[in-house]
Design an enzyme around this catalytic site. Structure first.
Site, PDB file in Angstrom:
ATOM      1  N   LYS A 157       0.841  -1.209   0.000  1.00  0.00           N
ATOM      2  CA  LYS A 157       0.000   0.000   0.000  1.00  0.00           C
ATOM      3  C   LYS A 157       0.868   1.247   0.000  1.00  0.00           C
ATOM      4  O   LYS A 157       1.903   1.296   0.670  1.00  0.00           O
ATOM      5  CB  LYS A 157      -0.874   0.049   1.258  1.00  0.00           C
ATOM      6  CG  LYS A 157      -2.075  -0.845   1.231  1.00  0.00           C
ATOM      7  CD  LYS A 157      -3.014  -0.454   2.376  1.00  0.00           C
ATOM      8  CE  LYS A 157      -4.194  -1.398   2.473  1.00  0.00           C
ATOM      9  NZ  LYS A 157      -5.075  -1.033   3.608  1.00  0.00           N
ATOM     10  N   GLY A 163      -8.585   6.316  -2.484  1.00  0.00           N
ATOM     11  CA  GLY A 163      -9.458   5.989  -3.606  1.00  0.00           C
ATOM     12  C   GLY A 163      -9.050   4.689  -4.294  1.00  0.00           C
ATOM     13  O   GLY A 163      -9.294   4.518  -5.474  1.00  0.00           O
ATOM     14  N   LYS A 200      -0.596  -7.493   5.851  1.00  0.00           N
ATOM     15  CA  LYS A 200      -1.093  -8.842   5.631  1.00  0.00           C
ATOM     16  C   LYS A 200      -2.450  -8.725   4.932  1.00  0.00           C
ATOM     17  O   LYS A 200      -3.237  -7.848   5.242  1.00  0.00           O
ATOM     18  CB  LYS A 200      -1.272  -9.526   6.986  1.00  0.00           C
ATOM     19  CG  LYS A 200      -1.601 -10.985   6.873  1.00  0.00           C
ATOM     20  CD  LYS A 200      -1.579 -11.634   8.257  1.00  0.00           C
ATOM     21  CE  LYS A 200      -2.037 -13.076   8.162  1.00  0.00           C
ATOM     22  NZ  LYS A 200      -1.255 -13.864   7.200  1.00  0.00           N
ATOM     23  N   PHE A 201      -2.691  -9.581   3.966  1.00  0.00           N
ATOM     24  CA  PHE A 201      -3.993  -9.590   3.284  1.00  0.00           C
ATOM     25  C   PHE A 201      -4.941 -10.440   4.127  1.00  0.00           C
ATOM     26  O   PHE A 201      -4.750 -11.642   4.275  1.00  0.00           O
ATOM     27  CB  PHE A 201      -3.836 -10.172   1.878  1.00  0.00           C
ATOM     28  CG  PHE A 201      -5.126 -10.180   1.102  1.00  0.00           C
ATOM     29  CD1 PHE A 201      -5.686  -8.992   0.645  1.00  0.00           C
ATOM     30  CD2 PHE A 201      -5.792 -11.371   0.843  1.00  0.00           C
ATOM     31  CE1 PHE A 201      -6.881  -8.992  -0.075  1.00  0.00           C
ATOM     32  CE2 PHE A 201      -6.986 -11.381   0.121  1.00  0.00           C
ATOM     33  CZ  PHE A 201      -7.521 -10.189  -0.328  1.00  0.00           C
ATOM     34  N   LYS A 236     -17.010   1.393  -3.284  1.00  0.00           N
ATOM     35  CA  LYS A 236     -18.220   0.866  -2.650  1.00  0.00           C
ATOM     36  C   LYS A 236     -19.417   1.000  -3.584  1.00  0.00           C
ATOM     37  O   LYS A 236     -19.515   1.968  -4.340  1.00  0.00           O
ATOM     38  CB  LYS A 236     -18.485   1.646  -1.364  1.00  0.00           C
ATOM     39  CG  LYS A 236     -17.345   1.507  -0.362  1.00  0.00           C
ATOM     40  CD  LYS A 236     -17.389   2.592   0.707  1.00  0.00           C
ATOM     41  CE  LYS A 236     -16.164   2.507   1.600  1.00  0.00           C
ATOM     42  NZ  LYS A 236     -15.988   3.699   2.432  1.00  0.00           N
ATOM     43  N   GLU A 274     -12.198   3.360   9.379  1.00  0.00           N
ATOM     44  CA  GLU A 274     -12.461   2.143   8.611  1.00  0.00           C
ATOM     45  C   GLU A 274     -11.750   0.957   9.253  1.00  0.00           C
ATOM     46  O   GLU A 274     -10.561   1.033   9.561  1.00  0.00           O
ATOM     47  CB  GLU A 274     -11.947   2.303   7.167  1.00  0.00           C
ATOM     48  CG  GLU A 274     -12.692   3.363   6.381  1.00  0.00           C
ATOM     49  CD  GLU A 274     -12.292   3.392   4.897  1.00  0.00           C
ATOM     50  OE1 GLU A 274     -13.113   3.846   4.093  1.00  0.00           O
ATOM     51  OE2 GLU A 274     -11.164   2.975   4.555  1.00  0.00           O
ATOM     52  N   ASN A 289     -10.837   8.375   7.569  1.00  0.00           N
ATOM     53  CA  ASN A 289     -11.189   9.356   6.547  1.00  0.00           C
ATOM     54  C   ASN A 289     -11.582  10.651   7.245  1.00  0.00           C
ATOM     55  O   ASN A 289     -12.537  10.689   8.015  1.00  0.00           O
ATOM     56  CB  ASN A 289     -12.320   8.839   5.671  1.00  0.00           C
ATOM     57  CG  ASN A 289     -11.863   7.681   4.798  1.00  0.00           C
ATOM     58  OD1 ASN A 289     -10.708   7.619   4.389  1.00  0.00           O
ATOM     59  ND2 ASN A 289     -12.750   6.761   4.515  1.00  0.00           N
ATOM     60  N   ARG A 291     -13.103  13.383   6.658  1.00  0.00           N
ATOM     61  CA  ARG A 291     -14.034  14.176   5.849  1.00  0.00           C
ATOM     62  C   ARG A 291     -15.422  13.566   5.946  1.00  0.00           C
ATOM     63  O   ARG A 291     -15.607  12.502   6.528  1.00  0.00           O
ATOM     64  CB  ARG A 291     -13.583  14.135   4.396  1.00  0.00           C
ATOM     65  CG  ARG A 291     -13.457  12.686   3.918  1.00  0.00           C
ATOM     66  CD  ARG A 291     -13.242  12.557   2.437  1.00  0.00           C
ATOM     67  NE  ARG A 291     -12.708  11.260   2.087  1.00  0.00           N
ATOM     68  CZ  ARG A 291     -13.425  10.184   1.844  1.00  0.00           C
ATOM     69  NH1 ARG A 291     -14.738  10.226   1.940  1.00  0.00           N
ATOM     70  NH2 ARG A 291     -12.859   9.038   1.532  1.00  0.00           N
TER      71      ARG A 291
HETATM   72  P1  ADP Z   1     -16.051   6.912   0.600  1.00  0.00           P
HETATM   73  O1  ADP Z   1     -15.969   5.907   1.670  1.00  0.00           O
HETATM   74  O2  ADP Z   1     -16.498   8.241   1.049  1.00  0.00           O
HETATM   75  O3  ADP Z   1     -16.764   6.392  -0.597  1.00  0.00           O
HETATM   76  P2  ADP Z   1     -13.828   6.831  -1.162  1.00  0.00           P
HETATM   77  O4  ADP Z   1     -12.494   6.281  -0.770  1.00  0.00           O
HETATM   78  O5  ADP Z   1     -14.653   6.034  -2.117  1.00  0.00           O
HETATM   79  O6  ADP Z   1     -14.572   7.096   0.196  1.00  0.00           O
HETATM   80  O7  ADP Z   1     -13.606   8.296  -1.730  1.00  0.00           O
HETATM   81  C1  ADP Z   1     -14.645   9.234  -1.982  1.00  0.00           C
HETATM   82  C2  ADP Z   1     -14.300  10.045  -3.193  1.00  0.00           C
HETATM   83  O8  ADP Z   1     -13.058  10.662  -3.020  1.00  0.00           O
HETATM   84  C3  ADP Z   1     -14.201   9.209  -4.455  1.00  0.00           C
HETATM   85  O9  ADP Z   1     -14.672   9.969  -5.532  1.00  0.00           O
HETATM   86  C4  ADP Z   1     -12.704   8.949  -4.566  1.00  0.00           C
HETATM   87  O10 ADP Z   1     -12.335   8.720  -5.900  1.00  0.00           O
HETATM   88  C5  ADP Z   1     -12.155  10.248  -4.026  1.00  0.00           C
HETATM   89  N1  ADP Z   1     -10.851  10.099  -3.360  1.00  0.00           N
HETATM   90  C6  ADP Z   1     -10.558   9.335  -2.297  1.00  0.00           C
HETATM   91  N2  ADP Z   1      -9.285   9.489  -1.917  1.00  0.00           N
HETATM   92  C7  ADP Z   1      -8.740  10.389  -2.764  1.00  0.00           C
HETATM   93  C8  ADP Z   1      -7.448  11.003  -2.899  1.00  0.00           C
HETATM   94  N3  ADP Z   1      -6.449  10.722  -2.085  1.00  0.00           N
HETATM   95  N4  ADP Z   1      -7.266  11.902  -3.890  1.00  0.00           N
HETATM   96  C9  ADP Z   1      -8.266  12.205  -4.725  1.00  0.00           C
HETATM   97  N5  ADP Z   1      -9.501  11.684  -4.643  1.00  0.00           N
HETATM   98  C10 ADP Z   1      -9.737  10.786  -3.686  1.00  0.00           C
HETATM   99  P1  ADP Z   2      -8.073   3.610   0.198  1.00  0.00           P
HETATM  100  O1  ADP Z   2      -7.419   4.709   0.960  1.00  0.00           O
HETATM  101  O2  ADP Z   2      -7.671   3.586  -1.219  1.00  0.00           O
HETATM  102  O3  ADP Z   2      -9.554   3.572   0.455  1.00  0.00           O
HETATM  103  P2  ADP Z   2      -7.808   1.356   2.013  1.00  0.00           P
HETATM  104  O4  ADP Z   2      -6.565   1.139   2.795  1.00  0.00           O
HETATM  105  O5  ADP Z   2      -8.975   1.923   2.736  1.00  0.00           O
HETATM  106  O6  ADP Z   2      -7.432   2.263   0.770  1.00  0.00           O
HETATM  107  O7  ADP Z   2      -8.213  -0.023   1.316  1.00  0.00           O
HETATM  108  C1  ADP Z   2      -9.180  -0.086   0.278  1.00  0.00           C
HETATM  109  C2  ADP Z   2      -9.961  -1.402   0.336  1.00  0.00           C
HETATM  110  O8  ADP Z   2      -9.086  -2.549   0.180  1.00  0.00           O
HETATM  111  C3  ADP Z   2     -10.681  -1.647   1.652  1.00  0.00           C
HETATM  112  O9  ADP Z   2     -11.971  -1.086   1.658  1.00  0.00           O
HETATM  113  C4  ADP Z   2     -10.716  -3.165   1.753  1.00  0.00           C
HETATM  114  O10 ADP Z   2     -11.822  -3.690   1.039  1.00  0.00           O
HETATM  115  C5  ADP Z   2      -9.449  -3.613   1.049  1.00  0.00           C
HETATM  116  N1  ADP Z   2      -8.329  -3.855   1.994  1.00  0.00           N
HETATM  117  C6  ADP Z   2      -7.510  -2.911   2.490  1.00  0.00           C
HETATM  118  N2  ADP Z   2      -6.581  -3.441   3.332  1.00  0.00           N
HETATM  119  C7  ADP Z   2      -6.808  -4.768   3.344  1.00  0.00           C
HETATM  120  C8  ADP Z   2      -6.161  -5.881   4.008  1.00  0.00           C
HETATM  121  N3  ADP Z   2      -5.089  -5.714   4.796  1.00  0.00           N
HETATM  122  N4  ADP Z   2      -6.672  -7.115   3.801  1.00  0.00           N
HETATM  123  C9  ADP Z   2      -7.728  -7.300   2.981  1.00  0.00           C
HETATM  124  N5  ADP Z   2      -8.368  -6.310   2.335  1.00  0.00           N
HETATM  125  C10 ADP Z   2      -7.921  -5.052   2.502  1.00  0.00           C
HETATM  126 MG    MG Z   3     -10.461   3.395   2.385  1.00  0.00          MG
END
Ligand code: ADP
Ligand code: ADP
Ligand code: MG
Length: 459
Positions: A157, A163, A200-201, A236, A274, A289, A291
């Protein structure tokens, strides 16, 4: 209280925020791109200003233009919505320097929690369980050694990711080097920071998040969870509350952990923690998050609180008037994200003119959108054009109600994902409530297989 707020966003969320302002007697300033000059948020706001061209980089991310409008229009505060500038610490810092209230946490908190590596360290130190893994590793050989220690499969990661970008799943060590380099390159290009760490996944797993409201006086309330495991490519699709997977004991533990996470960083305003929940009810902090979340309406319906109004009040210095003991949930709420896309063609985004529009209504049905009849969906932005939310006394009733509402929804002229959402709601695993983040992959595979069998029998 503020008398004028600038909304630094577009689409349904800009409309949602303008509504909250109007209900509170606050005047609103909209910003828009050239492509959005006829947009709903522009029509609803008291004042509106074009801040640049069609691409978000030229308009909704155009910090100098947005701050100029804020100062010139006399807005005392900026609500960033979600996405765009909402988690941009540099922008928030500039607001602070211009004496404009940013409706959200401080720039320092955003910077700290937006750095996933730093967030993990802080949470671990505060006693919040985090996903097993390691801190940021720069050196490839060290990273490989860490990967062997953590075990496969694992996730690489990006520290600054979001996003769903900058994430790579690795099954075996042979794939590691390529994945590590490509995650880093993707993050470098998207976020200007290629630093990565390893987790870890966890599998199978559920994505469950906790909604918090924190005022400036260390009062924190947790508004319960949202179950968000129906995801496609980390986006989502359907959210619900309460989660059918949580027993009361685990829910209490997760709520306490979320409050602990907020306390650890003296968090202020609305935020979401989360978590990943495994099949043995172990949960792990994934990220916070900082926001308003897309799916906040689910929590609003199930608790009866208006999260956006509270964000504004908190930013203006008000105290939370509700305590944890006075937060109750009512029945079951489900949300479907309505996207302008074609699931039968690889979810290809769709744009064009909406020729006919009918939105579902009735008791306990909410449809947040910014589209209207004859509106032209532009090709430049996110494909989500609406959120359909329903509430009912039981989960089974909520599913029925959502299916009915979806069947009423008519948006002609563009492709939408309505039918696939209805199919998901009828799927046995969704109905059982025992679905995990694997759900969509399995669902799509089974759909493909069924199509193949049908085709073969026809031939
Ligand atoms: P939520 O749980 O609110 O759906 P998301 O991770 O799906 O959170 O992000 C919400 C919106 O913000 C989406 O349109 C996503 O593409 C955008 N987004 C999330 N993280 C970033 C980022 N670091 N930079 C730009 N856009 C982002
Ligand atoms: P983002 O900032 O892009 O939303 P997250 O760290 O929240 O990134 O991870 C995005 C998605 O990937 C999570 O909603 C979950 O479904 C999956 N995920 C993230 N970390 C793990 C993990 N360690 N093991 C399994 N699934 C994961
Ligand atoms: Mg996330």
């Amino acid at each position: 209280m503020f008398s004028k707020i600038l909304i630094a966003n577009r689409g349904e969320i800009a409309v949602r925020i303008i509504r909250a302002c109007r209900e509170m007697g606050i005047s609103t300033v909209a910003i828009y791109s050239k492509a959005d000059k006829n947009a709903m948020h522009v029509q609803l706001a008291d004042e509106s200003y074009c801040v640049g061209g069609n691409r978000v980089a030229d308009s909704y991310l155009n910090i100098p233009a947005i701050l100029t409008v804020a100062v010139e229009s006399g807005a005392q505060a900026i609500h960033p919505g979600y996405g765009l500038l909402s988690e941009n610490a540099k922008f928030v810092k500039l607001c602070e320097q211009c004496n404009i209230n940013f409706i959200g946490p401080t720039s320092d908190m955003i910077a700290m929690l937006g750095d996933k590596d730093m967030a993990r360290k802080t949470m671990r130190a505060a006693g919040v369980p985090v996903t097993p893994g390691c801190d940021v590793v720069e050196d490839l050989e060290v990273a490989k050694a860490e990967a062997e220690r953590i075990g496969f499969p694992l996730l690489i990661k990006a520290r600054s990711g979001g996003g769903g970008r900058g994430i790579r799943k690795v099954e075996v060590i042979e794939q590691f080097e390529e994945a590590f380099l490509s995650a880093s390159a993707e993050a470098k290009a998207a976020f200007g920071d290629g630093a990565c760490y390893i987790e870890k996944f966890i599998h199978p797993v559920k994505h469950i998040e906790m909604q918090l409201l924190c005022d400036k006086y260390n009062n924190i309330i947790c508004l319960g969870e949202r179950e968000c495991s129906v995801q496609r490519k980390n986006q989502k699709m359907i959210e619900e509350s309460p989660s059918p997977a949580l027993d009361e004991k685990t829910r209490k533990k997760m709520m306490a952990a979320a409050v602990k996470a907020a306390k650890a960083v003296n968090y202020v305003n609305a935020g979401t923690v989360e978590f990943l929940l495994d099949m043995d009810n172990n949960f792990y902090f994934m990220e916070m998050n900082t926001r308003l979340q897309v799916e906040h309406g689910v929590t609003e319906m199930v608790t009866g609180l208006d999260i956006v109004q509270w964000q504004i009040r908190i930013a203006a210095g008000a105290r939370l008037t509700r305590t944890q003991d006075s937060i109750f949930t009512h029945g079951n709420v489900i949300e479907c994200r309505i996207n302008a896309e074609n699931p039968e063609k690889g979810y290809r985004p769709s744009c064009g003119t909406i020729r006919r529009l009918h939105t579902p209504g009735g008791s306990f049905v909410r449809f947040d959108t910014a589209v209207y009849q004859d509106y032209v969906v532009p090709p430049y932005y996110d494909s989500m054009i609406g959120k359909l939310i329903v509430q009912a006394r039981s989960r089974a009733e909520a599913i029925r109600k959502m299916k009915m509402a979806l069947s009423e929804l008519t948006i002609d002229g563009i492709d939408i994902n309505r039918d696939i959402l209805a199919e998901i709601l009828s799927d046995d695993r969704f109905v059982s409530g025992e679905y995990t983040t694997d759900f969509m992959v399995d669902f799509e595979q089974e759909r493909k297989d069924a199509y193949k069998i049908e085709k073969e029998s026809r031939e």
